[in-house]
Design a protein around this motif. Sequence first.
Motif, PDB file in Angstrom:
ATOM      1  N   ARG A 145      41.144  56.691  42.918  1.00 44.86           N
ATOM      2  CA  ARG A 145      41.075  56.922  41.466  1.00 44.86           C
ATOM      3  C   ARG A 145      42.286  56.321  40.760  1.00 44.86           C
ATOM      4  O   ARG A 145      42.156  55.660  39.714  1.00 44.86           O
ATOM      5  CB  ARG A 145      40.988  58.415  41.182  1.00 44.86           C
ATOM      6  CG  ARG A 145      39.640  59.045  41.471  1.00 44.86           C
ATOM      7  CD  ARG A 145      39.726  60.559  41.409  1.00 44.86           C
ATOM      8  NE  ARG A 145      40.433  61.011  40.212  1.00 44.86           N
ATOM      9  CZ  ARG A 145      40.996  62.215  40.095  1.00 44.86           C
ATOM     10  NH1 ARG A 145      40.948  63.074  41.117  1.00 44.86           N
ATOM     11  NH2 ARG A 145      41.608  62.561  38.976  1.00 44.86           N
ATOM     12  N   ALA A 146      43.456  56.560  41.305  1.00 39.36           N
ATOM     13  CA  ALA A 146      44.675  56.027  40.689  1.00 39.36           C
ATOM     14  C   ALA A 146      44.695  54.502  40.739  1.00 39.36           C
ATOM     15  O   ALA A 146      45.032  53.839  39.743  1.00 39.36           O
ATOM     16  CB  ALA A 146      45.911  56.596  41.388  1.00 39.36           C
ATOM     17  N   LEU A 147      44.324  53.942  41.875  1.00 39.88           N
ATOM     18  CA  LEU A 147      44.330  52.483  42.005  1.00 39.88           C
ATOM     19  C   LEU A 147      43.319  51.842  41.062  1.00 39.88           C
ATOM     20  O   LEU A 147      43.576  50.776  40.487  1.00 39.88           O
ATOM     21  CB  LEU A 147      44.042  52.093  43.451  1.00 39.88           C
ATOM     22  CG  LEU A 147      45.113  52.481  44.471  1.00 39.88           C
ATOM     23  CD1 LEU A 147      44.678  52.103  45.880  1.00 39.88           C
ATOM     24  CD2 LEU A 147      46.452  51.819  44.139  1.00 39.88           C
ATOM     25  N   GLU A 148      42.176  52.481  40.887  1.00 39.85           N
ATOM     26  CA  GLU A 148      41.176  51.952  39.953  1.00 39.85           C
ATOM     27  C   GLU A 148      41.697  51.983  38.519  1.00 39.85           C
ATOM     28  O   GLU A 148      41.512  51.018  37.756  1.00 39.85           O
ATOM     29  CB  GLU A 148      39.882  52.761  40.054  1.00 39.85           C
ATOM     30  CG  GLU A 148      38.773  52.247  39.154  1.00 39.85           C
ATOM     31  CD  GLU A 148      37.485  53.029  39.308  1.00 39.85           C
ATOM     32  OE1 GLU A 148      36.500  52.652  38.628  1.00 39.85           O
ATOM     33  OE2 GLU A 148      37.460  54.000  40.076  1.00 39.85           O
ATOM     34  N   ALA A 149      42.366  53.080  38.145  1.00 39.81           N
ATOM     35  CA  ALA A 149      42.936  53.176  36.798  1.00 39.81           C
ATOM     36  C   ALA A 149      44.004  52.119  36.583  1.00 39.81           C
ATOM     37  O   ALA A 149      44.073  51.484  35.519  1.00 39.81           O
ATOM     38  CB  ALA A 149      43.517  54.571  36.584  1.00 39.81           C
ATOM     39  N   ILE A 150      44.834  51.910  37.588  1.00 42.80           N
ATOM     40  CA  ILE A 150      45.879  50.884  37.494  1.00 42.80           C
ATOM     41  C   ILE A 150      45.252  49.501  37.330  1.00 42.80           C
ATOM     42  O   ILE A 150      45.664  48.702  36.492  1.00 42.80           O
ATOM     43  CB  ILE A 150      46.779  50.932  38.741  1.00 42.80           C
ATOM     44  CG1 ILE A 150      47.624  52.211  38.744  1.00 42.80           C
ATOM     45  CG2 ILE A 150      47.687  49.707  38.804  1.00 42.80           C
ATOM     46  CD1 ILE A 150      48.302  52.501  40.062  1.00 42.80           C
ATOM     47  N   GLY A 151      44.232  49.222  38.141  1.00 45.24           N
ATOM     48  CA  GLY A 151      43.583  47.914  38.068  1.00 45.24           C
ATOM     49  C   GLY A 151      42.934  47.646  36.727  1.00 45.24           C
ATOM     50  O   GLY A 151      42.992  46.531  36.199  1.00 45.24           O
ATOM     51  N   LYS A 152      42.317  48.668  36.148  1.00 50.23           N
ATOM     52  CA  LYS A 152      41.632  48.499  34.871  1.00 50.23           C
ATOM     53  C   LYS A 152      42.602  48.385  33.699  1.00 50.23           C
ATOM     54  O   LYS A 152      42.323  47.662  32.731  1.00 50.23           O
ATOM     55  CB  LYS A 152      40.678  49.675  34.632  1.00 50.23           C
ATOM     56  CG  LYS A 152      39.450  49.671  35.524  1.00 50.23           C
ATOM     57  CD  LYS A 152      38.549  50.862  35.232  1.00 50.23           C
ATOM     58  CE  LYS A 152      37.272  50.822  36.059  1.00 50.23           C
ATOM     59  NZ  LYS A 152      36.391  51.982  35.794  1.00 50.23           N
ATOM     60  N   GLN A 153      43.717  49.089  33.762  1.00 49.30           N
ATOM     61  CA  GLN A 153      44.650  49.138  32.638  1.00 49.30           C
ATOM     62  C   GLN A 153      45.777  48.112  32.735  1.00 49.30           C
ATOM     63  O   GLN A 153      46.287  47.657  31.713  1.00 49.30           O
ATOM     64  CB  GLN A 153      45.254  50.544  32.541  1.00 49.30           C
ATOM     65  CG  GLN A 153      44.245  51.658  32.322  1.00 49.30           C
ATOM     66  CD  GLN A 153      43.593  51.581  30.950  1.00 49.30           C
ATOM     67  OE1 GLN A 153      44.135  51.028  30.014  1.00 49.30           O
ATOM     68  NE2 GLN A 153      42.394  52.151  30.843  1.00 49.30           N
TER      69      GLN A 153
END
Length: 320
Positions: A145-153
């Motif tokens: 979840r954190a890695l996905e948020a980082i990648g998107k933002q």
Amino acid sequence: MESQEFRRWDELIPDALGLIFRNLSLQEVLTIVPRVCKSWGKAARGPYCWQEIDIEEWSKNLSPDNLDRMLQFLITRSCGSLRKLCVFGLSRESSFTFIANNAKSLQMLRLPKSDIGDSIVEQVAGMFSNITFLDVSYCIKIGARALEAIGKQCRCLTGLRRTMHPLEVIDKLSQDDEALAIASTMSKLKQLEIAYMLVGTTSITEVLKNCRHLELLDVRGCWNVNLEENFVKKFHQLKVVGPLVVDCYDRNGWDNCSDYSSSSGYVPWEFVAGDMDDDDFDGMSDVYWEEDDQSIEDVEMWFYDDLNAVDSGYDWPQSP
């Protein structure tokens, strides 16, 4: 022979002094330099000394309270010009949020062994929009979840370090979801280090298919990864390290396979000073100088308190 004029050390421009002081230790810049003269004290307090803050080694033996105080103290001094931050073992979400709130110029962030989780990363990831290199190694509470948020933002991200300690993932079944989050959101990556993560061939193949700019892939200790040689050769610029481990695991420090970052540039004095004239800054400096003795004493105690705690046997978290 004509007489030559030499500029006095205390007449150097602040950003020149800032570059010089970066060769000193943190304790020297905070507690010794300000006592030399007013101009040096002004330089030590100015943002030109704190565009790059590396307290990774020092923070390994630091209490959470003093780490929080030091981070707020130093980041505030950067006045929004912080480009690089390295800190070990960040334990409080409030500190991570404070970093995010002051990250408008931040390009390189290293937070190994930090105790932050998916929820707080999802909340503040958008504030790290200029990050180009991120190190979240040994952060066991961070997941897909954190890695996905980082990648998107964090659309400028070109380097990610997510190395794990073999003993910290022993109770996990798989981390393929993390690799797939990277594959689906971080297409601009040039460097990816995920040594000792529990990932397999399928998820890493997805990473290679989607991250077409990769130049370095570190999968040492990822024993379930088996990339065919002919497939890897399709990516001419790519260097794959692993999964075979040819050197022993460095349990006392961080294995600096690489430090891919373009954040070492220095922001000139004109950027941080803006339209402030010399009279304005000199007046502000005199106030700081007059109040400096007490603040220096306080900062000195941050060093000595933690050293005394180590000497007395306080059980600080150990590096992996």
